[in-house]
Design a protein around this motif. Structure first.
Motif, mmCIF file in Angstrom:
data_model
loop_
_atom_site.group_PDB
_atom_site.id
_atom_site.type_symbol
_atom_site.label_atom_id
_atom_site.label_comp_id
_atom_site.label_asym_id
_atom_site.label_seq_id
_atom_site.Cartn_x
_atom_site.Cartn_y
_atom_site.Cartn_z
ATOM 1 N N ASN A 30 0.854 -1.186 0.000
ATOM 2 C CA ASN A 30 0.000 0.000 0.000
ATOM 3 C C ASN A 30 0.888 1.233 0.000
ATOM 4 O O ASN A 30 0.880 2.011 0.930
ATOM 5 N N PHE A 31 1.686 1.353 -1.020
ATOM 6 C CA PHE A 31 2.571 2.502 -1.147
ATOM 7 C C PHE A 31 1.805 3.584 -1.885
ATOM 8 O O PHE A 31 1.504 3.449 -3.072
ATOM 9 N N GLU A 60 6.645 8.146 -9.294
ATOM 10 C CA GLU A 60 7.397 7.415 -8.277
ATOM 11 C C GLU A 60 6.509 6.457 -7.495
ATOM 12 O O GLU A 60 6.865 5.290 -7.281
ATOM 13 N N VAL A 61 5.343 6.932 -7.061
ATOM 14 C CA VAL A 61 4.420 6.071 -6.313
ATOM 15 C C VAL A 61 4.023 4.869 -7.163
ATOM 16 O O VAL A 61 4.098 3.720 -6.709
ATOM 17 N N ASP A 62 3.624 5.123 -8.394
ATOM 18 C CA ASP A 62 3.153 4.044 -9.256
ATOM 19 C C ASP A 62 4.267 3.048 -9.564
ATOM 20 O O ASP A 62 4.060 1.832 -9.513
ATOM 21 N N ARG A 63 5.450 3.539 -9.866
ATOM 22 C CA ARG A 63 6.585 2.665 -10.167
ATOM 23 C C ARG A 63 6.943 1.801 -8.968
ATOM 24 O O ARG A 63 7.106 0.583 -9.085
ATOM 25 N N CYS A 75 0.369 -11.431 -3.296
ATOM 26 C CA CYS A 75 0.287 -10.166 -2.567
ATOM 27 C C CYS A 75 -1.060 -9.515 -2.813
ATOM 28 O O CYS A 75 -1.820 -9.916 -3.707
ATOM 29 N N VAL A 76 -1.341 -8.509 -1.992
ATOM 30 C CA VAL A 76 -2.492 -7.650 -2.196
ATOM 31 C C VAL A 76 -1.940 -6.244 -2.370
ATOM 32 O O VAL A 76 -1.248 -5.734 -1.493
ATOM 33 N N LEU A 77 -2.226 -5.654 -3.530
ATOM 34 C CA LEU A 77 -1.819 -4.284 -3.810
ATOM 35 C C LEU A 77 -3.053 -3.413 -3.723
ATOM 36 O O LEU A 77 -4.002 -3.602 -4.485
ATOM 37 N N GLY A 78 -3.047 -2.496 -2.763
ATOM 38 C CA GLY A 78 -4.165 -1.579 -2.610
ATOM 39 C C GLY A 78 -3.728 -0.171 -2.949
ATOM 40 O O GLY A 78 -2.864 0.374 -2.268
ATOM 41 N N SER A 79 -4.288 0.390 -4.015
ATOM 42 C CA SER A 79 -3.979 1.771 -4.378
ATOM 43 C C SER A 79 -5.021 2.283 -5.359
ATOM 44 O O SER A 79 -5.784 1.504 -5.935
ATOM 45 N N ARG A 80 -5.018 3.586 -5.561
ATOM 46 C CA ARG A 80 -5.983 4.207 -6.477
ATOM 47 C C ARG A 80 -5.934 3.586 -7.873
ATOM 48 O O ARG A 80 -6.952 3.428 -8.513
ATOM 49 N N LEU A 81 -4.730 3.253 -8.351
ATOM 50 C CA LEU A 81 -4.575 2.771 -9.727
ATOM 51 C C LEU A 81 -4.124 1.316 -9.815
ATOM 52 O O LEU A 81 -3.717 0.862 -10.887
ATOM 53 N N MET A 85 -2.419 -0.415 -13.036
ATOM 54 C CA MET A 85 -0.955 -0.435 -13.048
ATOM 55 C C MET A 85 -0.381 -1.846 -12.930
ATOM 56 O O MET A 85 0.643 -2.140 -13.511
ATOM 57 N N LEU A 86 -1.033 -2.701 -12.157
ATOM 58 C CA LEU A 86 -0.539 -4.074 -11.988
ATOM 59 C C LEU A 86 -1.243 -4.971 -13.007
ATOM 60 O O LEU A 86 -2.200 -5.683 -12.705
#
Length: 174
Positions: A30-31, A60-63, A75-81, A85-86
């Motif tokens: 969750n970056f 930077e956040v997205d990368r 994994c679980v990626l939690g973010s706006r995009l 993005m993934l």
């Protein structure tokens, strides 16, 4: 399995992502802008204003979040995009909620008045949407890329997480 969970501010992305990751014993990634603003020691709303002037923060956040997710087989990626993005995500979940409900949740989390948070939420939505379109040609209101869309307006985080976990179980059976 890589799970991507997205939605606008106040939809429950972070809380639900934590619950799903915990239940599956997966790392949670969750970056976010909030993480990067803290890392750089810049107040969040000031950081958001800076991001309006420079693409470096979004990029930077997205990368970094995609790099973190790709380093994990599960994994679980939690973010706006996250769902956009993934690209390698095995399950893409988009959470929605009304603007009013999201502002109410943000007020509970961060304080302030509901009216102030409602105005900030609408402003942030507009700014975020414009940036995502400009940077990536992503319409973050278009849920067609998602495997599962959940309206969290009338659901608690545990209920939302349970719906996602049920979909994970269904996919594991295939």
């Amino acid at each position: 399995m890589r799970i991507a969970i997205s939605g606008k501010s106040g939809c429950g992305n972070t809380t639900v992502s934590r619950l799903v990751a915990s239940q599956l014993d997966y790392p949670m990634i969750n970056f976010t802008f909030r993480t990067l603003s803290e890392e750089k020691g810049i107040e969040f709303w000031t950081f958001c204003k800076m991001a309006e002037q420079s693409d470096e923060f979004d990029l930077e956040v997205d990368r970094r979040q995609v790099e973190m997710a790709l380093a994990q087989p599960n994994c679980v990626l939690g973010s706006r995009l996250a769902i956009w993005m993934l690209k390698e995500a095995d399950l893409k979940v988009y959470l929605t909620a009304s603007t009013e409900e999201r502002a109410r949740r943000i007020t509970e989390r961060e304080g302030g008045t509901l009216q102030e948070r409602l105005q900030q939420t609408m402003m942030r939505d507009a700014n975020d949407s414009a940036r995502y379109m400009r940077l990536y040609q992503i319409d973050n209101s278009d849920t067609s890329i998602a495997d599962l869309v959940i309206d969290s307006s009338d659901k608690g985080p545990e209920q939302v997480a349970a719906l996602i976990l049920q979909e994970v179980r269904n996919r594991e059976k295939r």
